[in-house]
Design a protein around this motif. Structure first.
Motif, short mmCIF file in Angstrom:
data_model
loop_
_atom_site.label_atom_id
_atom_site.label_comp_id
_atom_site.label_asym_id
_atom_site.label_seq_id
_atom_site.Cartn_x
_atom_site.Cartn_y
_atom_site.Cartn_z
N GLU A 48 61.68 -100.31 -26.92
CA GLU A 48 63.34 -100.22 -27.54
C GLU A 48 64.13 -99.12 -27.33
O GLU A 48 65.20 -99.02 -26.96
CB GLU A 48 63.13 -100.45 -28.97
N GLU A 49 63.18 -97.92 -27.03
CA GLU A 49 64.01 -96.81 -26.71
C GLU A 49 64.28 -96.88 -25.15
O GLU A 49 65.40 -96.33 -24.77
CB GLU A 49 62.73 -95.67 -26.88
N MET A 50 63.36 -97.51 -24.50
CA MET A 50 63.86 -97.73 -22.92
C MET A 50 65.10 -98.65 -23.01
O MET A 50 65.89 -98.32 -22.06
CB MET A 50 62.72 -98.42 -22.18
N LYS A 51 65.21 -99.66 -23.63
CA LYS A 51 66.27 -100.63 -23.54
C LYS A 51 67.53 -100.10 -24.16
O LYS A 51 68.66 -100.52 -23.65
CB LYS A 51 65.91 -101.86 -24.56
N VAL A 58 70.12 -96.86 -15.42
CA VAL A 58 68.50 -96.95 -15.51
C VAL A 58 68.12 -96.78 -13.87
O VAL A 58 68.44 -97.60 -13.09
CB VAL A 58 68.05 -98.29 -16.01
N ALA A 59 67.20 -95.80 -13.72
CA ALA A 59 66.48 -95.52 -12.64
C ALA A 59 65.38 -96.75 -12.18
O ALA A 59 64.78 -97.28 -13.28
CB ALA A 59 65.94 -94.09 -12.44
N THR A 60 65.09 -96.70 -11.10
CA THR A 60 63.85 -97.71 -10.72
C THR A 60 62.70 -97.41 -11.45
O THR A 60 61.92 -98.24 -11.90
CB THR A 60 63.60 -97.54 -9.26
N TRP A 61 62.29 -96.26 -11.50
CA TRP A 61 61.20 -95.65 -12.18
C TRP A 61 60.93 -96.11 -13.74
O TRP A 61 59.95 -96.63 -14.35
CB TRP A 61 60.95 -94.29 -12.28
N GLU A 62 62.27 -96.20 -14.41
CA GLU A 62 62.40 -96.55 -15.84
C GLU A 62 62.05 -98.08 -15.89
O GLU A 62 61.64 -98.41 -16.91
CB GLU A 62 63.74 -96.16 -16.38
N ILE A 63 62.69 -98.79 -14.69
CA ILE A 63 62.40 -100.33 -14.95
C ILE A 63 60.73 -100.73 -14.82
O ILE A 63 60.30 -101.29 -15.61
CB ILE A 63 63.34 -100.83 -13.77
N GLU A 64 60.11 -99.75 -13.71
CA GLU A 64 58.67 -99.87 -13.64
C GLU A 64 57.99 -99.47 -15.04
O GLU A 64 57.02 -99.97 -15.46
CB GLU A 64 58.21 -98.92 -12.60
N LYS A 65 58.55 -98.41 -15.70
CA LYS A 65 57.71 -97.94 -16.89
C LYS A 65 58.01 -99.10 -18.02
O LYS A 65 57.10 -99.29 -18.90
CB LYS A 65 58.53 -96.64 -17.42
N GLU A 66 58.94 -99.43 -18.18
CA GLU A 66 59.21 -100.89 -19.17
C GLU A 66 58.30 -101.82 -18.66
O GLU A 66 57.89 -102.40 -19.58
CB GLU A 66 60.74 -101.09 -19.15
N LYS A 67 58.31 -102.30 -17.62
CA LYS A 67 57.21 -103.47 -17.04
C LYS A 67 55.84 -102.74 -17.53
O LYS A 67 55.09 -103.69 -17.94
CB LYS A 67 57.40 -103.64 -15.70
N PHE A 68 55.53 -101.67 -17.26
CA PHE A 68 54.04 -101.13 -17.62
C PHE A 68 53.90 -101.29 -19.27
O PHE A 68 52.92 -101.80 -19.63
CB PHE A 68 53.87 -99.76 -17.12
#
Length: 79
Positions: A48-51, A58-68
């Motif tokens: 939820e914090e990421m969203k 949103v940077a690419t690494w943040e998208i990857e972090k949310e997927k992780f």
């Protein structure tokens, strides 16, 4: 620094809560179940914090972090 897989991170997180519950003398039958619920709450809070980040920033690494984090959540549910 070693990067953990989603499965390893799920296990690490559940185990952290499990140890706390053991120390608090929770009924043995519910310790693992409660530890999993605590871990899921922690992961859900982080997702939820990421969203809540501003759209478009949103940077690419943040998208990857949310997927992780979503992968970790799945692993916890299957634990």
């Amino acid at each position: 620094m070693k990067y953990l897989t989603a499965k390893e991170k799920a296990k690490e997180l559940v185990n952290k809560f499990y140890i706390i519950l053991i120390k608090k003398n929770y009924p043995r039958v519910s310790q693992l179940s409660e530890a999993k619920q605590c871990a899921l709450i922690a992961i859900d809070e982080r997702i939820e914090e990421m969203k809540s980040l501003l759209p478009g920033i949103v940077a690419t690494w943040e998208i990857e972090k949310e997927k992780f984090l979503n992968d970790v959540k799945k692993e916890i549910e299957n634990f």
